[in-house]
Design a protein around this motif. Structure first.
Motif, PDB file in Angstrom:
ATOM      1  N   ILE A 167       0.836  -1.190   0.000  1.00  0.00           N
ATOM      2  CA  ILE A 167       0.000   0.000   0.000  1.00  0.00           C
ATOM      3  C   ILE A 167       0.872   1.241   0.000  1.00  0.00           C
ATOM      4  N   VAL A 168       0.425   2.249  -0.729  1.00  0.00           N
ATOM      5  CA  VAL A 168       1.123   3.530  -0.790  1.00  0.00           C
ATOM      6  C   VAL A 168       0.364   4.579   0.024  1.00  0.00           C
ATOM      7  N   ALA A 169      -0.948   4.665  -0.225  1.00  0.00           N
ATOM      8  CA  ALA A 169      -1.769   5.663   0.459  1.00  0.00           C
ATOM      9  C   ALA A 169      -3.225   5.244   0.391  1.00  0.00           C
ATOM     10  N   ALA A 170      -4.021   5.758   1.330  1.00  0.00           N
ATOM     11  CA  ALA A 170      -5.447   5.460   1.354  1.00  0.00           C
ATOM     12  C   ALA A 170      -6.194   6.688   1.849  1.00  0.00           C
ATOM     13  N   ILE A 171      -7.445   6.812   1.397  1.00  0.00           N
ATOM     14  CA  ILE A 171      -8.263   7.966   1.791  1.00  0.00           C
ATOM     15  C   ILE A 171      -9.702   7.502   1.976  1.00  0.00           C
TER      16      ILE A 171
ATOM     17  N   SER B 112      -9.996   1.265   4.364  1.00  0.00           N
ATOM     18  CA  SER B 112      -9.099   0.168   4.691  1.00  0.00           C
ATOM     19  C   SER B 112      -7.703   0.464   4.177  1.00  0.00           C
ATOM     20  N   THR B 113      -6.711  -0.151   4.789  1.00  0.00           N
ATOM     21  CA  THR B 113      -5.351  -0.093   4.258  1.00  0.00           C
ATOM     22  C   THR B 113      -4.918  -1.457   3.738  1.00  0.00           C
ATOM     23  N   ALA B 114      -5.859  -2.415   3.750  1.00  0.00           N
ATOM     24  CA  ALA B 114      -5.471  -3.756   3.327  1.00  0.00           C
ATOM     25  C   ALA B 114      -6.519  -4.465   2.464  1.00  0.00           C
TER      26      ALA B 114
END
Length: 120
Positions: free
Chosen positions: A47-51, A103-105
């Motif tokens: 993962i690089v980034a999440a919003i 989520s980050t995954a």
């Protein structure tokens, strides 16, 4: 169902910038958490980034903090990744993904990816 199409990848010199875009189909885009991932040759996807859908929650991987910025325009059904101060180690295929919750995954839908190559 959400369909995602990334654009904006390319070849750039170290220290340069690129902005990736991810256009989403579907009327419920604004309710999805969105993320950017990358996968370099021979490495696992990370993962690089999440919003979040509200933009109130944002996550950055340590290796991009201070250099990359994720944003979204719900009116345009688009999420962006502004990448500055690019390094050769940022070379990878970058994927956009959508999650029914922030989520980050765990993501439900994926784009086809866009290649980013950073030359030294």
């Amino acid at each position: 169902q959400v369909q995602l199409v990334e654009s904006g990848g390319g070849l750039v010199q170290a220290g340069g910038s690129l902005r990736l875009s991810c256009a989403a189909s579907g009327r419920t885009f604004s309710r999805y958490g969105m993320g950017w991932f990358r996968q370099a040759p021979g490495k696992e996807r990370e993962i690089v980034a999440a919003i979040s859908w509200s933009r109130l929650t944002i996550y950055y991987a340590d290796f991009v903090k201070g250099r990359f910025t994720i944003s979204r325009d719900n009116a345009k059904n688009t999420v962006y990744l502004q990448m500055n101060s690019l390094k050769p180690e940022d070379t990878a295929v970058y994927y956009c993904a959508a999650s029914k919750k922030y989520s980050t995954a765990d993501y439900d839908y994926w784009g086809q990816g866009t290649q980013v190559t950073v030359s030294s």
